[in-house]
Design a protein around this motif. Structure first.
Motif, mmCIF file in Angstrom:
data_model
loop_
_atom_site.group_PDB
_atom_site.id
_atom_site.type_symbol
_atom_site.label_atom_id
_atom_site.label_comp_id
_atom_site.label_asym_id
_atom_site.label_seq_id
_atom_site.Cartn_x
_atom_site.Cartn_y
_atom_site.Cartn_z
ATOM 1 N N TYR A 121 147.911 86.138 60.491
ATOM 2 C CA TYR A 121 146.653 85.557 60.020
ATOM 3 C C TYR A 121 145.522 86.448 60.515
ATOM 4 N N VAL A 122 144.616 86.838 59.609
ATOM 5 C CA VAL A 122 143.543 87.774 59.939
ATOM 6 C C VAL A 122 142.190 87.119 59.696
ATOM 7 N N ALA A 123 141.329 87.119 60.723
ATOM 8 C CA ALA A 123 139.948 86.654 60.565
ATOM 9 C C ALA A 123 139.157 87.810 59.963
ATOM 10 N N ASP A 124 138.846 87.693 58.687
ATOM 11 C CA ASP A 124 138.121 88.731 57.955
ATOM 12 C C ASP A 124 136.640 88.372 57.986
ATOM 13 N N ASN A 125 135.981 88.780 59.054
ATOM 14 C CA ASN A 125 134.600 88.410 59.339
ATOM 15 C C ASN A 125 133.662 88.740 58.187
ATOM 16 N N GLY A 126 133.728 89.941 57.668
ATOM 17 C CA GLY A 126 132.795 90.386 56.638
ATOM 18 C C GLY A 126 132.964 89.708 55.298
ATOM 19 N N ASN A 127 134.148 89.142 55.042
ATOM 20 C CA ASN A 127 134.400 88.433 53.788
ATOM 21 C C ASN A 127 134.424 86.916 53.955
#
Length: 142
Positions: free
Chosen positions: A21-27
């Motif tokens: 699981y990846v926290a995609d801050n910019g999106n």
């Protein structure tokens, strides 16, 4: 083998079994990646569920706790089976980039003052409910 993926400022990741699981801050989203065979769901949890600039993440009791630090400064608790936000609460620290859970406490780093906070609360995400964390670190239901 990983191919080029479309992230903007990935801030954190957690692994649970065959999933990343990846926290995609910019999106403003959390992406779920099945590792074998490789299957990517870029929009597993998005801003439509209230998420904005996710940063720190940790896994606990079939849920992912996500520090959401910009617009609404909350910690979201997301069920990994349904991708539903079970609850969210306002912590002591509203500019957290890292958090972890151990021994019934959430530990949170504050980038603003370089402190680490211990938050004592009932961690079972199915009974916490919405609320906030008091100045002494206890959960106050709303």
């Amino acid at each position: 083998e990983f191919r080029r993926v479309l992230f903007r400022s990935p801030a954190a990741l957690v692994i649970n079994g065959n999933y990343l699981y990846v926290a995609d801050n910019g999106n403003n989203r959390i992406s779920k990646i099945q590792l074998n065979p490789l299957v990517i769901d870029y929009n597993w949890v998005t801003s439509a569920k209230g998420l904005s600039n996710p940063n720190g993440m940790t896994f606990y009791k079939n849920c992912i706790f996500v520090a959401n630090t910009v617009s609404n400064s909350k910690i979201f608790v997301i069920n990994i089976d349904s991708a539903n936000v079970i609850t969210s609460f306002t912590p002591i620290v509203t500019s957290s980039w890292a958090l972890d859970i151990y021994g019934g406490n959430i530990y949170q780093v504050n980038e603003g003052n370089s402190n680490i906070y211990q938050i004592n609360l009932p961690i079972d995400p199915y009974i916490v409910g919405n609320g906030y964390i008091s100045g002494n670190g206890y959960f106050i239901p709303q």
